[in-house]
Design an enzyme around this catalytic site. Structure first.
Site, mmCIF file in Angstrom:
data_model
loop_
_atom_site.group_PDB
_atom_site.id
_atom_site.type_symbol
_atom_site.label_atom_id
_atom_site.label_comp_id
_atom_site.label_asym_id
_atom_site.label_seq_id
_atom_site.Cartn_x
_atom_site.Cartn_y
_atom_site.Cartn_z
ATOM 1 N N HIS A 64 -28.558 -1.766 50.876
ATOM 2 C CA HIS A 64 -29.993 -1.951 50.635
ATOM 3 C C HIS A 64 -30.687 -2.053 51.987
ATOM 4 C CE1 HIS A 64 -28.503 -6.022 51.219
ATOM 5 N NE2 HIS A 64 -29.733 -6.467 51.377
ATOM 6 N N HIS A 66 -32.573 -4.178 53.652
ATOM 7 C CA HIS A 66 -32.861 -5.374 54.442
ATOM 8 C C HIS A 66 -32.242 -5.155 55.822
ATOM 9 C CE1 HIS A 66 -33.555 -8.303 50.816
ATOM 10 N NE2 HIS A 66 -34.685 -7.780 51.268
ATOM 11 N N ASP A 68 -30.766 -6.773 58.072
ATOM 12 C CA ASP A 68 -29.430 -7.248 58.488
ATOM 13 C C ASP A 68 -28.328 -6.291 58.041
ATOM 14 O OD1 ASP A 68 -30.340 -8.378 55.931
ATOM 15 O OD2 ASP A 68 -28.447 -9.471 55.845
ATOM 16 N N HIS A 69 -28.696 -5.253 57.269
ATOM 17 C CA HIS A 69 -27.686 -4.311 56.782
ATOM 18 C C HIS A 69 -27.776 -2.932 57.438
ATOM 19 C CE1 HIS A 69 -26.163 -6.945 53.518
ATOM 20 N NE2 HIS A 69 -27.295 -7.558 53.849
ATOM 21 N N HIS A 141 -30.821 -7.654 43.535
ATOM 22 C CA HIS A 141 -31.156 -8.328 44.790
ATOM 23 C C HIS A 141 -32.665 -8.305 45.064
ATOM 24 C CE1 HIS A 141 -30.411 -10.078 48.660
ATOM 25 N NE2 HIS A 141 -30.664 -8.994 49.365
ATOM 26 N N ASP A 215 -25.495 -7.590 48.975
ATOM 27 C CA ASP A 215 -26.214 -8.807 48.594
ATOM 28 C C ASP A 215 -26.611 -8.710 47.123
ATOM 29 O OD1 ASP A 215 -26.061 -9.127 51.298
ATOM 30 O OD2 ASP A 215 -28.218 -9.304 51.659
HETATM 31 ZN ZN LIG Z 1 -28.150 -9.493 53.800
HETATM 32 ZN ZN LIG Z 2 -30.443 -8.539 51.433
#
Ligand SMILES: [Zn+2]
Ligand SMILES: [Zn+2]
Length: 312
Positions: A64, A66, A68-69, A141, A215
């Site tokens: 996804h 976000h 941090d990914h 998520h 997530d």
């Molecule tokens: Zn994450």
């Molecule tokens: Zn996430």
């Protein structure tokens, strides 16, 4: 039959915020000569250096969008270009993957030296590789998000050498033809007889299966459909049971819920990742998951590598 090696490198196991010990999400799966990345958080390329697993990435699957990914993709692409990569890199992901790839092309305008392709996946879409399939499944998520199942093709059954000889097949190249599915005509006591593969081969055996949720809130129905009997289930476990309310609020899972998911899916090993930076250690996570799942539970450290054996 020895088969291919199947290795999982936990290159990043942090929650949304990195810590000195944990980098943002990045899982590398190596099977034979293939290398796939699942998520590519900030700093992934240095984690690849530390783990000494190289940069020969064939494809990146993002769960996804976000940050941090995916933030690590920018630096990784720059390094791949610098190292002279010419092969196409494919980025797979949920909706917005094309916009992401276009942004990446824009930002990497003066660096990108190889073709980049984006492929949008949705619940149930799959990508074939040599000997295995990666399938996306929808998770929960709060934005378009996919988990992934990496599943090997079934392996042929065991070859019964003694039985083949008893049926009149001489040891040698004919054994290989039977194993590849050919029916043979051989002479047995002066009579021509057919020997079928099913006469000498046992039942096909399942290949190995790794499931990564990304997530998510608990998604047991999707895991029952796509993650059943996983050799390894890598599950969101952002919080322990003391923060179950936050897990609901922020669309994540607790370690207990990860354990329940592993039990429902009949997983062999459960790996808890995306551990929130609020925890100084993961003993609570481990305890919670073990209370809900009787299989093996691990909370991998960054750079840990797990080799997945064939099931007995
Ligand atoms: Zn994450
Ligand atoms: Zn996430």
């Amino acid at each position: 039959m020895t088969g291919e090696t199947l290795q999982v490198y936990f290159l990043g196991t942090a929650g949304a915020l990195p810590t000195p010990a944990r980098n943002p999400a990045c899982i590398m799966i190596r099977r034979g000569s293939d290398t796939l990345l699942f998520d590519c958080g900030e700093g992934a390329q240095q984690q690849m250096m530390r783990a000494r697993c190289g940069f020969t990435v064939n494809a990146i699957f993002v769960t996804h969008w976000h940050a941090d990914h995916f933030l690590g993709i920018f630096g990784l692409v720059q390094t791949m270009s610098f190292n002279g990569r010419t092969e196409m890199l494919t980025i797979y992901g949920p909706p917005w993957v094309h916009e992401f790839a276009e942004t990446l092309r824009q930002i990497s305008r003066f660096n990108l030296k190889f073709p980049l392709q984006s492929v949008e996946l949705s619940h149930g879409s799959w990508v074939r590789f040599d000997g295995y399939t990666v399938t996306g499944f929808g998770v929960h998520h709060g934005l378009p998000a996919l988990g992934y199942s990496i599943e090997e093709d079934p392996r042929p059954g065991r070859f019964d050498r003694e039985r083949a000889i008893a049926l009149g097949v001489p040891p040698g190249p004919l054994f290989g033809r039977l194993q590849r599915g050919e029916t043979l005509t051989v002479e047995k006591d002066g009579v021509l007889v057919n020997v079928k593969p099913s006469d000498v081969m046992g039942e096909t055996r399942p290949g190995r299966k790794i499931v990564y949720t990304g997530d998510t809130r608990p998604v047991i129905p999707a895991l029952l459909e796509f993650g059943r009997d996983a050799d390894l289930l890598i599950h969101d476990a952002t919080y322990d049971e003391t923060e179950a309310g936050r897990a609901t609020e922020f669309f994540h899972a607790t370690a207990t819920q990860a354990g329940e998911a592993a039990t429902a899916a009949n997983a062999a090993i459960l790996a808890l990742i995306h551990v929130s930076s609020r925890y100084t250690d993961a003993t609570g996570h481990l305890r919670d998951a073990q209370a809900a799942f009787t299989g093996t539970v691990i909370v991998p450290d960054d750079l840990e590598m797990l080799e997945i054996p064939y099931r007995k």
